[in-house]
Design an enzyme around this catalytic site. Sequence first.
Site, PDB file in Angstrom:
ATOM      1  N   LYS A   1      -9.967  -3.030  12.099  1.00  0.00           N
ATOM      2  CA  LYS A   1      -8.876  -2.288  12.731  1.00  0.00           C
ATOM      3  C   LYS A   1      -8.720  -2.666  14.200  1.00  0.00           C
ATOM      4  O   LYS A   1      -7.605  -2.701  14.734  1.00  0.00           O
ATOM      5  CB  LYS A   1      -9.113  -0.785  12.586  1.00  0.00           C
ATOM      6  CG  LYS A   1      -9.037  -0.284  11.148  1.00  0.00           C
ATOM      7  CD  LYS A   1      -7.687  -0.548  10.507  1.00  0.00           C
ATOM      8  CE  LYS A   1      -7.573   0.061   9.121  1.00  0.00           C
ATOM      9  NZ  LYS A   1      -6.264  -0.189   8.495  1.00  0.00           N
TER      10      LYS A   1
ATOM     11  N   TYR B   1     -14.894  -1.729   8.946  1.00  0.00           N
ATOM     12  CA  TYR B   1     -13.629  -1.007   9.106  1.00  0.00           C
ATOM     13  C   TYR B   1     -13.193  -1.021  10.568  1.00  0.00           C
ATOM     14  O   TYR B   1     -12.053  -1.369  10.886  1.00  0.00           O
ATOM     15  CB  TYR B   1     -13.790   0.430   8.614  1.00  0.00           C
ATOM     16  CG  TYR B   1     -12.518   1.250   8.701  1.00  0.00           C
ATOM     17  CD1 TYR B   1     -11.528   1.129   7.732  1.00  0.00           C
ATOM     18  CD2 TYR B   1     -12.311   2.144   9.747  1.00  0.00           C
ATOM     19  CE1 TYR B   1     -10.352   1.869   7.805  1.00  0.00           C
ATOM     20  CE2 TYR B   1     -11.145   2.895   9.830  1.00  0.00           C
ATOM     21  CZ  TYR B   1     -10.171   2.752   8.856  1.00  0.00           C
ATOM     22  OH  TYR B   1      -9.011   3.484   8.946  1.00  0.00           O
ATOM     23  N   SER B   2     -14.105  -0.682  11.475  1.00  0.00           N
ATOM     24  CA  SER B   2     -13.740  -0.636  12.891  1.00  0.00           C
ATOM     25  C   SER B   2     -13.456  -2.029  13.429  1.00  0.00           C
ATOM     26  O   SER B   2     -12.522  -2.222  14.222  1.00  0.00           O
ATOM     27  CB  SER B   2     -14.833   0.053  13.717  1.00  0.00           C
ATOM     28  OG  SER B   2     -16.064  -0.609  13.587  1.00  0.00           O
TER      29      SER B   2
ATOM     30  N   THR C   1      -2.623  -1.235  -6.331  1.00  0.00           N
ATOM     31  CA  THR C   1      -3.570  -2.062  -7.073  1.00  0.00           C
ATOM     32  C   THR C   1      -3.625  -1.733  -8.562  1.00  0.00           C
ATOM     33  O   THR C   1      -4.255  -2.458  -9.329  1.00  0.00           O
ATOM     34  CB  THR C   1      -4.980  -1.908  -6.487  1.00  0.00           C
ATOM     35  OG1 THR C   1      -5.356  -0.517  -6.514  1.00  0.00           O
ATOM     36  CG2 THR C   1      -5.026  -2.411  -5.046  1.00  0.00           C
TER      37      THR C   1
ATOM     38  N   ILE D   1      -5.821  11.872   8.917  1.00  0.00           N
ATOM     39  CA  ILE D   1      -4.632  12.244   8.152  1.00  0.00           C
ATOM     40  C   ILE D   1      -5.087  12.680   6.765  1.00  0.00           C
ATOM     41  O   ILE D   1      -5.981  12.086   6.172  1.00  0.00           O
ATOM     42  CB  ILE D   1      -3.659  11.057   8.031  1.00  0.00           C
ATOM     43  CG1 ILE D   1      -3.336  10.488   9.426  1.00  0.00           C
ATOM     44  CG2 ILE D   1      -2.383  11.482   7.319  1.00  0.00           C
ATOM     45  CD1 ILE D   1      -2.661  11.438  10.369  1.00  0.00           C
TER      46      ILE D   1
ATOM     47  N   SER E   1      -5.667   2.358  12.970  1.00  0.00           N
ATOM     48  CA  SER E   1      -6.473   3.573  12.966  1.00  0.00           C
ATOM     49  C   SER E   1      -6.910   3.862  14.393  1.00  0.00           C
ATOM     50  O   SER E   1      -6.841   2.978  15.263  1.00  0.00           O
ATOM     51  CB  SER E   1      -7.701   3.358  12.070  1.00  0.00           C
ATOM     52  OG  SER E   1      -8.698   4.329  12.292  1.00  0.00           O
TER      53      SER E   1
ATOM     54  N   GLY F   1       0.826  -1.199   0.000  1.00  0.00           N
ATOM     55  CA  GLY F   1       0.000   0.000   0.000  1.00  0.00           C
ATOM     56  C   GLY F   1       0.860   1.248   0.000  1.00  0.00           C
ATOM     57  O   GLY F   1       0.432   2.314   0.449  1.00  0.00           O
TER      58      GLY F   1
END
Length: 243
Positions: A153, A149-150, A40, A182, A136, A15
């Site tokens: 992470k 997502y949460s 990607t 960010i 995160s 990434g």
Amino acid sequence: MIGLDFAGKTALVVGGSTGIGNAAAQMFREAGATVHVTGTRADAAAYEGTDGDLTGLTYHRLDIGDRNAVTAFDPGIAGLDALVIAAGMVMYKRAEFEIENFEKVISANLTGFMQLSTKFLPQLRAAKGSIVNVGSVASFKGVVGQPAYSASKGGLRTLTRSLAMAFAGDGVRVNLVAPGLIRTKMTEVTWGNEARAVATEAAIPLKRLGEPRDVGGAILFLCSDIAAYITGESILIDGGATA
């Protein structure tokens, strides 16, 4: 700075074509490392005009959420001093509540991290290297609109601790950085809206949004000999927002 000299060392930033990963990759290069990055898109030229700078980096195509692609991935690295996994996925407008999308996010943000960590363990063992996972602030709390997502992470934080214990005997350290907001393409939905950006900055003690290199510095620190006795830890990088 002593301890942050990576001359003669090799780093792989998964990434590393854009955003936080790209900032870390360029900082490794500036510190003297040979740096490989993944993205990607078809090739490095496809990133022209994005927030990624691939100057001096060796590019490889990889979809971290594709298990077969990760299995086949071979960047030709014999010894690996730093493996940084910064790839990730998030979906908006409650798309993560659909189970197919939930599984896609988990695959990219958690399963892929595990697969890469075990895949490159021999190279890391050979160099007594270090893994840094990019988590995160969601590694520490729920996110109402992004359950996958949460969850991923949060799982990544405990995966980091588990692998730190499992790999310690191999001389491989495993840590996590947990960025707040960010300024990257992924978070443009927030900072690209002036009203949201102003409100967000007001709530941050340092009164500004984070920049990718703010996180990159912590990544290099964790991969350096200065951090030789740190493993299994998570560093919040959010300008004091969670303080």
